[in-house]
Design a protein around this motif. Structure first.
Motif, PDB file in Angstrom:
ATOM      1  N   UNK A 129       0.830  -1.204   0.000  1.00 34.11           N
ATOM      2  CA  UNK A 129       0.000   0.000   0.000  1.00 34.11           C
ATOM      3  C   UNK A 129       0.868   1.260   0.000  1.00 34.11           C
ATOM      4  N   UNK A 130       1.970   1.231   0.764  1.00 34.53           N
ATOM      5  CA  UNK A 130       2.895   2.372   0.767  1.00 34.53           C
ATOM      6  C   UNK A 130       3.444   2.615  -0.639  1.00 34.53           C
ATOM      7  N   UNK A 131       3.897   1.539  -1.267  1.00 31.59           N
ATOM      8  CA  UNK A 131       4.484   1.651  -2.610  1.00 31.59           C
ATOM      9  C   UNK A 131       3.456   2.225  -3.588  1.00 31.59           C
ATOM     10  N   UNK A 132       2.253   1.702  -3.548  1.00 32.47           N
ATOM     11  CA  UNK A 132       1.205   2.177  -4.455  1.00 32.47           C
ATOM     12  C   UNK A 132       0.886   3.652  -4.223  1.00 32.47           C
ATOM     13  N   UNK A 133       0.947   4.090  -2.973  1.00 25.74           N
ATOM     14  CA  UNK A 133       0.606   5.491  -2.687  1.00 25.74           C
ATOM     15  C   UNK A 133       1.712   6.459  -3.097  1.00 25.74           C
ATOM     16  N   UNK A 134       2.963   6.007  -3.117  1.00 22.83           N
ATOM     17  CA  UNK A 134       4.053   6.927  -3.471  1.00 22.83           C
ATOM     18  C   UNK A 134       4.454   6.870  -4.933  1.00 22.83           C
ATOM     19  N   UNK A 135       4.125   5.769  -5.634  1.00 20.20           N
ATOM     20  CA  UNK A 135       4.612   5.620  -7.006  1.00 20.20           C
ATOM     21  C   UNK A 135       4.030   6.640  -7.966  1.00 20.20           C
ATOM     22  N   UNK A 136       2.944   7.293  -7.586  1.00 18.68           N
ATOM     23  CA  UNK A 136       2.364   8.334  -8.441  1.00 18.68           C
ATOM     24  C   UNK A 136       3.112   9.652  -8.293  1.00 18.68           C
ATOM     25  N   UNK A 137       3.890   9.772  -7.235  1.00 21.38           N
ATOM     26  CA  UNK A 137       4.581  11.029  -6.955  1.00 21.38           C
ATOM     27  C   UNK A 137       6.096  10.929  -7.135  1.00 21.38           C
TER      28      UNK A 137
ATOM     29  N   UNK B 262      15.493  15.259  -7.840  1.00 20.54           N
ATOM     30  CA  UNK B 262      16.402  14.179  -7.455  1.00 20.54           C
ATOM     31  C   UNK B 262      15.889  13.375  -6.259  1.00 20.54           C
ATOM     32  N   UNK B 263      14.699  13.691  -5.785  1.00 18.34           N
ATOM     33  CA  UNK B 263      14.118  12.953  -4.665  1.00 18.34           C
ATOM     34  C   UNK B 263      13.378  11.743  -5.217  1.00 18.34           C
ATOM     35  N   UNK B 264      13.682  10.580  -4.669  1.00 15.70           N
ATOM     36  CA  UNK B 264      13.069   9.339  -5.133  1.00 15.70           C
ATOM     37  C   UNK B 264      13.068   8.325  -3.995  1.00 15.70           C
ATOM     38  N   UNK B 265      12.438   7.200  -4.230  1.00 12.68           N
ATOM     39  CA  UNK B 265      12.540   6.072  -3.319  1.00 12.68           C
ATOM     40  C   UNK B 265      13.450   5.059  -3.981  1.00 12.68           C
ATOM     41  N   UNK B 266      14.492   4.657  -3.275  1.00 14.39           N
ATOM     42  CA  UNK B 266      15.468   3.728  -3.820  1.00 14.39           C
ATOM     43  C   UNK B 266      16.300   3.160  -2.692  1.00 14.39           C
ATOM     44  N   UNK B 267      17.513   2.751  -3.025  1.00 13.28           N
ATOM     45  CA  UNK B 267      18.421   2.233  -2.004  1.00 13.28           C
ATOM     46  C   UNK B 267      18.795   3.360  -1.063  1.00 13.28           C
ATOM     47  N   UNK B 268      18.686   3.106   0.236  1.00 14.11           N
ATOM     48  CA  UNK B 268      18.908   4.184   1.200  1.00 14.11           C
ATOM     49  C   UNK B 268      20.336   4.716   1.183  1.00 14.11           C
TER      50      UNK B 268
END
Length: 192
Positions: free
Chosen positions: A58-66, A134-140
């Motif tokens: 659910x977290x992934x689905x909510x952030x992947x649009x942004x 440059x803000x994304x979700x990836x390897x910390x």
């Protein structure tokens, strides 16, 4: 918490997306702060980013649009396109591929993929991030890697202190994840 400059305007005009933020003044640049201050400013920023971890579907689905979401597959595909010495490229790509599970173990964290002093400002002991693209979700450790690779040239003492901190205060596999991300980010820069 992560601070960004106050948004003044966001909208589309004549097919251009325009994003205007408040200008953040700073009394001195990052490297003019004492080494201890630099260490804790950077550490605080990295730890703040690590607090944003997408842990469920659910977290992934909510952030992947942004936000873009990067995993081992995207890092490997991207690295495969980098242009550099063939032997170094092959060896580096093999190392990255052989550590897919490790890369994925530390993904889905908020990271600033170009976290270097010209992309943040410090005011009143608070760090303000710039360059939201440059803000994304990836390897910390991607943001850490970019920062440490930059600092090895511009301020080796802070690079050494932060690398040592990870080595002594995190697991061996986290240190390896950082090393792999450093290889990835060096490859990214070399391809330019």
């Amino acid at each position: 918490s992560i601070s960004f400059p106050q948004e003044l305007y966001y909208g589309v005009r004549e097919n251009y997306l325009i994003f205007i933020t408040l200008f953040i003044t700073q009394e001195k640049v990052f490297v003019d702060h004492a080494l201890e201050e630099q260490f804790f400013i950077a550490l605080k920023a990295f730890e703040a980013q690590e607090n944003f971890h997408a842990t469920t579907f659910e977290h992934i689905k909510s952030i992947e649009k942004t936000f873009p979401i990067w995993n081992s597959k995207k890092y490997i595909e991207s690295f495969g396109d980098f242009s550099m010495n063939k032997e170094i490229h092959t060896r580096s790509l093999e190392l990255i591929k052989s550590n897919k599970a490790l890369i994925d173990k530390y993904t889905n964290y908020l990271t600033h993929s170009d976290f270097v002093p010209h992309n943040f400002r410090i005011k009143n002991q608070s760090l303000y991030m710039l360059d939201c693209s440059a803000v994304q979700f990836g390897n910390k450790y991607e943001g850490w890697a970019r920062f440490l690779n930059y600092m090895i040239i511009h301020n080796p003492d802070i690079e050494k202190a932060l690398s040592q901190y990870i080595l002594e205060n995190r697991s061996k596999e986290e240190y390896l994840s950082l090393k792999i991300m450093r290889i990835y980010k060096i490859g990214f820069l070399l391809s330019f």
